[in-house]
Design a protein around this motif. Structure first.
Motif, PDB file in Angstrom:
ATOM      1  N   GLY A  16       0.802  -1.205   0.000  1.00 29.03           N
ATOM      2  CA  GLY A  16       0.000   0.000   0.000  1.00 29.03           C
ATOM      3  C   GLY A  16       0.839   1.261   0.000  1.00 29.03           C
ATOM      4  N   SER A  17       0.148   2.389   0.054  1.00 31.25           N
ATOM      5  CA  SER A  17       0.796   3.694   0.003  1.00 31.25           C
ATOM      6  C   SER A  17       0.321   4.578   1.137  1.00 31.25           C
ATOM      7  CB  SER A  17       0.501   4.387  -1.333  1.00 31.25           C
ATOM      8  OG  SER A  17       0.942   3.622  -2.428  1.00 31.25           O
ATOM      9  N   LEU A  18       1.146   5.549   1.459  1.00 30.70           N
ATOM     10  CA  LEU A  18       0.826   6.489   2.522  1.00 30.70           C
ATOM     11  C   LEU A  18       1.631   7.761   2.272  1.00 30.70           C
ATOM     12  CD1 LEU A  18      -1.043   6.079   5.015  1.00 30.70           C
ATOM     13  CD2 LEU A  18       1.021   5.636   6.345  1.00 30.70           C
ATOM     14  N   ARG A  19       1.062   8.904   2.602  1.00 32.98           N
ATOM     15  CA  ARG A  19       1.793  10.157   2.501  1.00 32.98           C
ATOM     16  C   ARG A  19       1.841  10.838   3.855  1.00 32.98           C
ATOM     17  NH1 ARG A  19       0.596  15.721  -0.912  1.00 32.98           N
ATOM     18  NH2 ARG A  19      -1.068  15.862   0.670  1.00 32.98           N
ATOM     19  N   LEU A  20       3.046  11.081   4.320  1.00 33.45           N
ATOM     20  CA  LEU A  20       3.254  11.788   5.569  1.00 33.45           C
ATOM     21  C   LEU A  20       3.466  13.269   5.294  1.00 33.45           C
ATOM     22  CD1 LEU A  20       5.725   9.370   7.388  1.00 33.45           C
ATOM     23  CD2 LEU A  20       3.221   9.291   7.291  1.00 33.45           C
ATOM     24  N   SER A  21       3.007  14.096   6.213  1.00 32.12           N
ATOM     25  CA  SER A  21       3.195  15.534   6.113  1.00 32.12           C
ATOM     26  C   SER A  21       3.856  16.043   7.379  1.00 32.12           C
ATOM     27  CB  SER A  21       1.857  16.252   5.919  1.00 32.12           C
ATOM     28  OG  SER A  21       1.208  15.830   4.737  1.00 32.12           O
ATOM     29  N   CYS A  22       4.608  17.103   7.237  1.00 29.30           N
ATOM     30  CA  CYS A  22       5.243  17.754   8.381  1.00 29.30           C
ATOM     31  C   CYS A  22       5.104  19.248   8.204  1.00 29.30           C
ATOM     32  CB  CYS A  22       6.707  17.347   8.482  1.00 29.30           C
ATOM     33  SG  CYS A  22       7.620  18.175   9.806  1.00 29.30           S
ATOM     34  N   ALA A  23       4.312  19.862   9.064  1.00 26.18           N
ATOM     35  CA  ALA A  23       4.110  21.304   9.030  1.00 26.18           C
ATOM     36  C   ALA A  23       5.103  21.979   9.963  1.00 26.18           C
ATOM     37  CB  ALA A  23       2.681  21.649   9.437  1.00 26.18           C
ATOM     38  N   VAL A  24       5.757  23.000   9.464  1.00 24.22           N
ATOM     39  CA  VAL A  24       6.814  23.677  10.201  1.00 24.22           C
ATOM     40  C   VAL A  24       6.418  25.118  10.477  1.00 24.22           C
ATOM     41  CG1 VAL A  24       9.260  24.289  10.223  1.00 24.22           C
ATOM     42  CG2 VAL A  24       8.495  22.220   9.034  1.00 24.22           C
ATOM     43  N   SER A  25       6.529  25.522  11.726  1.00 29.35           N
ATOM     44  CA  SER A  25       6.211  26.896  12.094  1.00 29.35           C
ATOM     45  C   SER A  25       7.392  27.806  11.805  1.00 29.35           C
ATOM     46  CB  SER A  25       5.840  26.976  13.572  1.00 29.35           C
ATOM     47  OG  SER A  25       6.966  26.704  14.392  1.00 29.35           O
ATOM     48  N   GLY A  26       7.132  29.097  11.805  1.00 30.82           N
ATOM     49  CA  GLY A  26       8.192  30.064  11.622  1.00 30.82           C
ATOM     50  C   GLY A  26       8.274  30.613  10.213  1.00 30.82           C
ATOM     51  N   ARG A  27       9.196  31.536  10.053  1.00 30.01           N
ATOM     52  CA  ARG A  27       9.348  32.244   8.785  1.00 30.01           C
ATOM     53  C   ARG A  27      10.639  31.898   8.063  1.00 30.01           C
ATOM     54  NH1 ARG A  27       8.322  38.413  10.488  1.00 30.01           N
ATOM     55  NH2 ARG A  27       8.537  38.674   8.218  1.00 30.01           N
ATOM     56  N   THR A  28      11.353  30.893   8.546  1.00 24.03           N
ATOM     57  CA  THR A  28      12.636  30.526   7.964  1.00 24.03           C
ATOM     58  C   THR A  28      12.645  29.123   7.378  1.00 24.03           C
ATOM     59  OG1 THR A  28      13.419  29.909  10.181  1.00 24.03           O
ATOM     60  CG2 THR A  28      13.981  32.105   9.376  1.00 24.03           C
ATOM     61  N   PHE A  29      11.482  28.592   7.058  1.00 22.22           N
ATOM     62  CA  PHE A  29      11.368  27.242   6.533  1.00 22.22           C
ATOM     63  C   PHE A  29      12.245  27.044   5.297  1.00 22.22           C
ATOM     64  CE2 PHE A  29       9.196  24.344   3.521  1.00 22.22           C
ATOM     65  CZ  PHE A  29       9.289  23.165   4.245  1.00 22.22           C
ATOM     66  N   THR A  30      12.301  28.036   4.435  1.00 13.89           N
ATOM     67  CA  THR A  30      13.038  27.903   3.188  1.00 13.89           C
ATOM     68  C   THR A  30      14.541  27.824   3.385  1.00 13.89           C
ATOM     69  OG1 THR A  30      13.030  30.310   2.859  1.00 13.89           O
ATOM     70  CG2 THR A  30      11.247  29.046   1.838  1.00 13.89           C
ATOM     71  N   THR A  31      15.030  28.099   4.584  1.00 14.55           N
ATOM     72  CA  THR A  31      16.455  28.016   4.868  1.00 14.55           C
ATOM     73  C   THR A  31      16.846  26.677   5.479  1.00 14.55           C
ATOM     74  OG1 THR A  31      16.394  28.887   7.142  1.00 14.55           O
ATOM     75  CG2 THR A  31      16.403  30.492   5.336  1.00 14.55           C
ATOM     76  N   TYR A  32      15.886  25.811   5.719  1.00 13.38           N
ATOM     77  CA  TYR A  32      16.156  24.531   6.363  1.00 13.38           C
ATOM     78  C   TYR A  32      16.222  23.390   5.367  1.00 13.38           C
ATOM     79  CZ  TYR A  32      14.347  26.922  10.564  1.00 13.38           C
ATOM     80  OH  TYR A  32      14.113  27.795  11.596  1.00 13.38           O
ATOM     81  N   ALA A  33      17.248  22.560   5.516  1.00 15.31           N
ATOM     82  CA  ALA A  33      17.167  21.231   4.935  1.00 15.31           C
ATOM     83  C   ALA A  33      16.175  20.444   5.783  1.00 15.31           C
ATOM     84  CB  ALA A  33      18.527  20.547   4.942  1.00 15.31           C
ATOM     85  N   MET A  34      15.357  19.640   5.134  1.00 18.16           N
ATOM     86  CA  MET A  34      14.327  18.889   5.846  1.00 18.16           C
ATOM     87  C   MET A  34      14.524  17.400   5.644  1.00 18.16           C
ATOM     88  SD  MET A  34      12.473  21.103   7.443  1.00 18.16           S
ATOM     89  CE  MET A  34      11.232  19.910   7.974  1.00 18.16           C
ATOM     90  N   GLY A  35      14.512  16.673   6.747  1.00 15.71           N
ATOM     91  CA  GLY A  35      14.737  15.243   6.682  1.00 15.71           C
ATOM     92  C   GLY A  35      13.634  14.440   7.340  1.00 15.71           C
ATOM     93  N   TRP A  36      13.572  13.180   6.959  1.00 17.06           N
ATOM     94  CA  TRP A  36      12.709  12.199   7.611  1.00 17.06           C
ATOM     95  C   TRP A  36      13.575  11.089   8.174  1.00 17.06           C
ATOM     96  CZ3 TRP A  36       7.602  12.603   8.621  1.00 17.06           C
ATOM     97  CH2 TRP A  36       6.859  13.532   7.896  1.00 17.06           C
ATOM     98  N   PHE A  37      13.276  10.715   9.399  1.00 16.34           N
ATOM     99  CA  PHE A  37      13.930   9.606  10.069  1.00 16.34           C
ATOM    100  C   PHE A  37      12.863   8.670  10.598  1.00 16.34           C
ATOM    101  CE2 PHE A  37      16.979  12.941   9.943  1.00 16.34           C
ATOM    102  CZ  PHE A  37      18.236  12.348   9.937  1.00 16.34           C
TER     103      PHE A  37
END
Length: 127
Positions: A16-37
């Motif tokens: 099967g399939s699944l989509r996870l989401s992660c909402a990030v607060s703040g105004r600097t999201f575009t400066t972050y590398a984002m990872g999943w563990f």
């Protein structure tokens, strides 16, 4: 101050399939590398996927290559993990994390490189 909230976990059958989401607060999201563990019961936390702050670079654990896709939507301050062809060994708590870095193209794969973490969301894949 920076908070990450995962959602989308659940119980699915193998294949099967699944989509996870992660909402990030703040105004600097575009400066972050984002990872999943992920962390399975009785096992160490392991790297799954990462997308650079630029969005132009990604990296995946060998165990999920070809099955998982990480993406980000800067208009929503959200990072996603699309998972297909799920296997029982994918069962784990999944965590998103943000790395504050001056390197716009970096794709860190070590948990210790990350600065902010979400609470996690459970993914269970049945046989």
């Amino acid at each position: 101050q920076v908070q990450l909230v995962e959602s989308g976990g659940g119980l699915v059958q193998a294949g099967g399939s699944l989509r996870l989401s992660c909402a990030v607060s703040g105004r600097t999201f575009t400066t972050y590398a984002m990872g999943w563990f992920r962390q399975a019961p009785g096992k160490k936390r392991e790297f799954v996927a990462v997308i650079s702050a630029s969005g132009g670079n990604t990296d995946y654990a060998d165990s999920v290559k070809g099955r998982f896709t990480i993406s980000r939507d800067n208009t929503k301050n959200t990072v996603y993990l699309q998972m297909i062809s799920l296997k029982p060994e994918d069962t784990a708590d999944y965590y998103c994390a943000a790395e504050a870095s001056i390197y716009y193209s970096s794709t860190p794969t070590r948990a210790l490189d990350y600065d902010y973490w979400g609470q996690g969301t459970q993914v269970t894949v049945s046989s």
